[in-house]
Design an enzyme around this catalytic site. Structure first.
Site, short mmCIF file in Angstrom:
data_model
loop_
_atom_site.label_atom_id
_atom_site.label_comp_id
_atom_site.label_asym_id
_atom_site.label_seq_id
_atom_site.Cartn_x
_atom_site.Cartn_y
_atom_site.Cartn_z
N ARG A 1 51.87 -43.55 15.47
CA ARG A 1 51.91 -43.46 14.02
C ARG A 1 53.22 -44.06 13.49
NH1 ARG A 1 49.68 -37.58 12.33
NH2 ARG A 1 49.55 -38.63 10.31
N SER B 1 53.70 -41.66 1.57
CA SER B 1 54.63 -41.13 0.57
C SER B 1 55.65 -40.21 1.21
CB SER B 1 53.86 -40.37 -0.51
OG SER B 1 53.26 -39.20 0.02
N LYS C 1 45.47 -26.59 13.27
CA LYS C 1 46.51 -27.45 12.71
C LYS C 1 46.83 -27.10 11.28
CE LYS C 1 47.44 -32.36 11.86
NZ LYS C 1 48.71 -32.52 12.59
N GLU D 1 45.74 -38.46 11.66
CA GLU D 1 45.52 -37.85 12.97
C GLU D 1 44.51 -38.65 13.79
OE1 GLU D 1 47.16 -34.45 10.53
OE2 GLU D 1 46.08 -36.31 10.21
N HIS E 1 41.69 -31.94 12.49
CA HIS E 1 41.22 -30.73 11.82
C HIS E 1 40.27 -31.03 10.67
CE1 HIS E 1 44.73 -31.09 8.75
NE2 HIS E 1 44.76 -32.15 9.53
N ARG F 1 40.69 -42.11 9.93
CA ARG F 1 39.74 -41.31 9.17
C ARG F 1 38.69 -42.14 8.43
NH1 ARG F 1 43.80 -36.65 6.90
NH2 ARG F 1 43.89 -35.44 8.83
N LYS G 1 49.56 -26.32 2.80
CA LYS G 1 50.30 -26.85 3.94
C LYS G 1 51.46 -27.71 3.47
CE LYS G 1 48.37 -29.97 6.84
NZ LYS G 1 49.26 -31.11 7.22
N ASP H 1 50.90 -26.96 12.44
CA ASP H 1 51.85 -27.92 11.86
C ASP H 1 53.05 -27.24 11.22
OD1 ASP H 1 50.08 -29.85 12.66
OD2 ASP H 1 49.98 -30.84 10.71
#
Length: 419
Positions: A119, A166, A405, A336, A379, A339, A20, A47
């Protein structure tokens, strides 16, 4: 909902989709190139398709024939957008395209889901302001939706805070060769997720762009460069490989993920080494990396270089003897979903002693009970907790479709594990 079948799986080889992270980057670099590009083994997921559609909105011709993406490079001459650019909850798309959009014409509005609008992206906008790019958070929150006022970018010097992502640095690097003077960027604080920057630099160099660097402290990309058109291939995704290595770890079976190389610049390839420390056997072969499960023991591990693997490691750790400590991944709270806390909540539902810390997770291996797993529209939550159901009866994954995703055919590949 998806009920995981707790039954024998087989020793097997699996194929996972293209990376990805690499797919996003090669689509963008090709869109900025000086001519036609053919891209093979790209990931087609929610995505990456959002990135492709955003580039089309900026005037780039991208045709998907089902086998390859055919991208007609714009030479950096992006067109004005006639509508807002919707990027769902793809943080990679939002961050990488923020810098790229500055090369275009007019005002671009990048927006996304309610979670995307929580975000942070202010650090990237602050960096761009230092080289004359005006942008703003529409709601004044430092989060999307954001407006980018595009035009000829001179370039210059930038001090950038990449302690949250990053991708802020990758965004600046990808745009830099198309500026007039180039960009020198210096890190204000320690850079997180360093291998993702290595992937960005790798793509840039593969397409003929010169990048100079002082480790991870500073980078210089000369201006007035050209991304070279050509044929490019995307390597398999090591994050996705991790689910199947994890499945081998908890079941004692051998699973090889095809066409993964130990030399990959994807940080997640190192997960195999972590599993080796936990008691698995790992075989690095010409056609892939195979993991064989064994009696698992706890580890303490800094996961800064492979944060996407953290949920998978947490699930595996719940089957290990002892207490595993995962550190240096505070930025996972801004993904997302959160986590760290969300993984701990779901493990606790399964009877496991788990807790989130300020910068990681602590998991004590133990006896599990079945549970309905909430995926939080993330996901990675769906795919990592599927592993637990191979050993624990009664594991049900809510909203299994969220895997689209990053791995649309995950459940098909997962079902192929069964004997």
């Amino acid at each position: 909902m998806y009920s995981v079948k707790t039954k024998e799986i087989r020793n097997c080889d699996v194929m996972v989709p293209g990376s990805k992270s690499y797919t996003h980057r090669i689509l963008i670099a090709s869109a900025l190139s000086d001519g036609p590009c053919r891209l093979s083994n790209c990931l087609r997921s929610e995505d990456t398709l959002l990135t492709a559609e955003a580039l089309r909105t900026m005037g780039v011709s991208i045709v998907d024939d089902g086998d390859q993406f055919h991208v007609e490079g714009s030479g950096g001459n992006l067109k004005p957008a006639d509508k807002d650019i919707y990027l769902g909850n793809s943080g990679t798309s939002m961050r990488l395209l923020t810098g790229v959009a500055a090369l275009g014409q007019g005002v671009y509005t990048l927006t996304g889901t309610p979670r995307m609008q929580e975000r942070p992206i202010q650090d990237l906008m602050d960096g761009l302001a230092q080289i004359g790019v005006f942008s703003r958070s529409v709601k004044g929150t430092g989060c999307p939706p954001i407006e980018i006022h595009a035009g000829a970018v001179e370039g210059g010097d930038m001090a950038l805070d990449c302690s949250l992502s990053s991708q802020f640095l990758s965004s600046v690097l990808l745009m830099a060769p198309l500026t007039k003077k180039g960009i020198t960027v210096r890190m204000i604080r320690d850079l997180v997720s360093k291998p993702y920057v290595d992937m960005t630099v790798d793509i840039m160099q593969r397409l003929g762009v010169r990048v100079e660097r002082d480790g991870y402290a500073s980078f210089y990309v000369p201006g007035d460069q050209t991304y070279a058109h050509g044929d490019y291939a995307v390597e398999p995704d090591c994050s996705q490989a991790g689910y199947f290595w994890g499945a081998a770890a908890v079941t004692g079976k051998t699973i090889k993920v095809r066409n993964i190389r130990e030399t990959s610049r994807q940080g997640d390839v190192k997960f195999a080494r972590v599993l080796e420390r936990m008691g698995c056997s790992v075989s690095y072969e010409d056609d892939g990396i195979a993991v064989t499960g064994g009696p698992l023991k706890a580890v303490s591990v800094d996961m800064e270089s492979m944060p996407d693997i953290v949920p998978t490691l947490a699930v595996v750790a719940s089957f290990a003897e002892g207490t595993t400590e995962i550190t240096n991944v505070a930025h996972l709270k801004e993904k997302e979903c959160d986590r760290l806390n969300c993984v701990a909540i779901e493990l606790i539902k399964m009877g496991i002693d788990a807790r989130a810390t300020d910068s990681g997770l602590i998991i004590r291996g133990g006896s599990h009970v079945g549970a309905h797993i909430e995926t939080y529209d993330d996901h990675r939550m769906a795919m990592c907790f599927a592993i637990s159901g191979l050993r624990v009866p009664g594991v049900v994954i809510r909203d299994p479709g969220c895997v689209k995703k990053s791995f649309p055919n995950f459940w098909e590949v997962f079902e192929g594990l069964y004997a």
